[in-house]
Motif scaffolding. Sequence first.
Motif, short mmCIF file in Angstrom:
data_model
loop_
_atom_site.label_atom_id
_atom_site.label_comp_id
_atom_site.label_asym_id
_atom_site.label_seq_id
_atom_site.Cartn_x
_atom_site.Cartn_y
_atom_site.Cartn_z
N TYR A 113 48.33 -47.77 3.12
CA TYR A 113 46.93 -48.20 3.02
C TYR A 113 46.85 -49.71 2.97
O TYR A 113 47.51 -50.36 2.14
N PRO A 125 45.31 -42.96 -0.42
CA PRO A 125 44.03 -42.78 0.27
C PRO A 125 43.80 -41.34 0.75
O PRO A 125 42.66 -40.91 0.92
N ARG A 126 44.88 -40.60 0.94
CA ARG A 126 44.77 -39.26 1.51
C ARG A 126 44.08 -38.25 0.60
O ARG A 126 43.64 -37.19 1.07
N TYR A 131 38.54 -40.15 3.05
CA TYR A 131 39.66 -39.86 3.96
C TYR A 131 39.60 -38.40 4.42
O TYR A 131 39.70 -38.09 5.62
N SER A 160 33.47 -43.75 6.94
CA SER A 160 34.86 -43.67 7.41
C SER A 160 34.93 -43.01 8.78
O SER A 160 34.06 -42.22 9.17
N ALA A 162 37.97 -41.28 11.47
CA ALA A 162 39.35 -40.89 11.80
C ALA A 162 39.49 -40.84 13.32
O ALA A 162 38.60 -40.34 14.02
N VAL A 172 42.77 -43.81 9.94
CA VAL A 172 41.45 -43.73 9.30
C VAL A 172 41.01 -45.12 8.86
O VAL A 172 41.73 -45.82 8.14
N GLU A 174 37.87 -47.32 6.95
CA GLU A 174 36.75 -47.10 6.01
C GLU A 174 36.11 -48.42 5.61
O GLU A 174 36.77 -49.46 5.51
#
Length: 263
Positions: A113, A125-126, A131, A160, A162, A172, A174
């Motif tokens: 990240y 972040p996942r 996310y 965000s 992806a 991703v 954001e």
Amino acid sequence: MKSKKSLGKIIGETVLGVTLLTIIALVVSSYYSTRKLLTERNQLSQQSAVQSVMSSNNNFKDSTQKELIRLSSENAFNDKKPNDNQVKQFLRSAQDANAQIKYSGFATTDGHYLTLTTMPNNYDPRIRPWYKSAVAHQGKVMWTAPYKDAGTGQLVTTASLAFKNNNGQLRVLELDLSYDSISRTSSNMKIGRTGSVTLVHKGGTVITSNGKSKDFTFKQGKNIKSSTIYQKVAQAKNKKGYWKCLKSGRSITIKAVTIGLLQ
């Protein structure tokens, strides 16, 4: 002679009665005409206020979506192994160009990240809502519900996106944004003598609310989903129009155009 006086008296009273009726009719007609004109002016004021706030919100979302799409097309975010310095340069450029962007970040599927803000070493972040939402809707800009930023206390939202690079790797992006510009738009409005304008997220969180109405002006960040006024608007079949709402025994007319039903 007596009958002549009586006849004259009758004629005089009749003329006076007709005159009074004419005056009363004119006064009543004038009253209703004036009231109708004031009502129409007030409705136009309400309509203009709603349209201005909605326009500000739409511009806010459109510009954010365009910025995320623009960033996702840059090579720095599509390299097989991203260059951290290049990524941060693009993130900084985006923040510098838009005062509403408070934070920005870039994440990969391995948990890497990048952001301009110092984050805890164990930050992943996942597991964050922004996310997960983006990954579940690849190629579409997703928005979180409004929330208070822990650092500034401001009401913000995260947008965000992806996407996959040419190697099929998932990325991703954001952006965390404040609602300052929308708040400024609503704070400069005047809706009659006692009106107010409020923008509410579909979850019931007040994004901005300004006006002189004590009953219908709310604190930013407050959730009003259970309130009568929110329920009235949320349950309406039409996307625009006027609704009547009872508050403390008084009938209040509400003008709304998709207000309170924001995605």
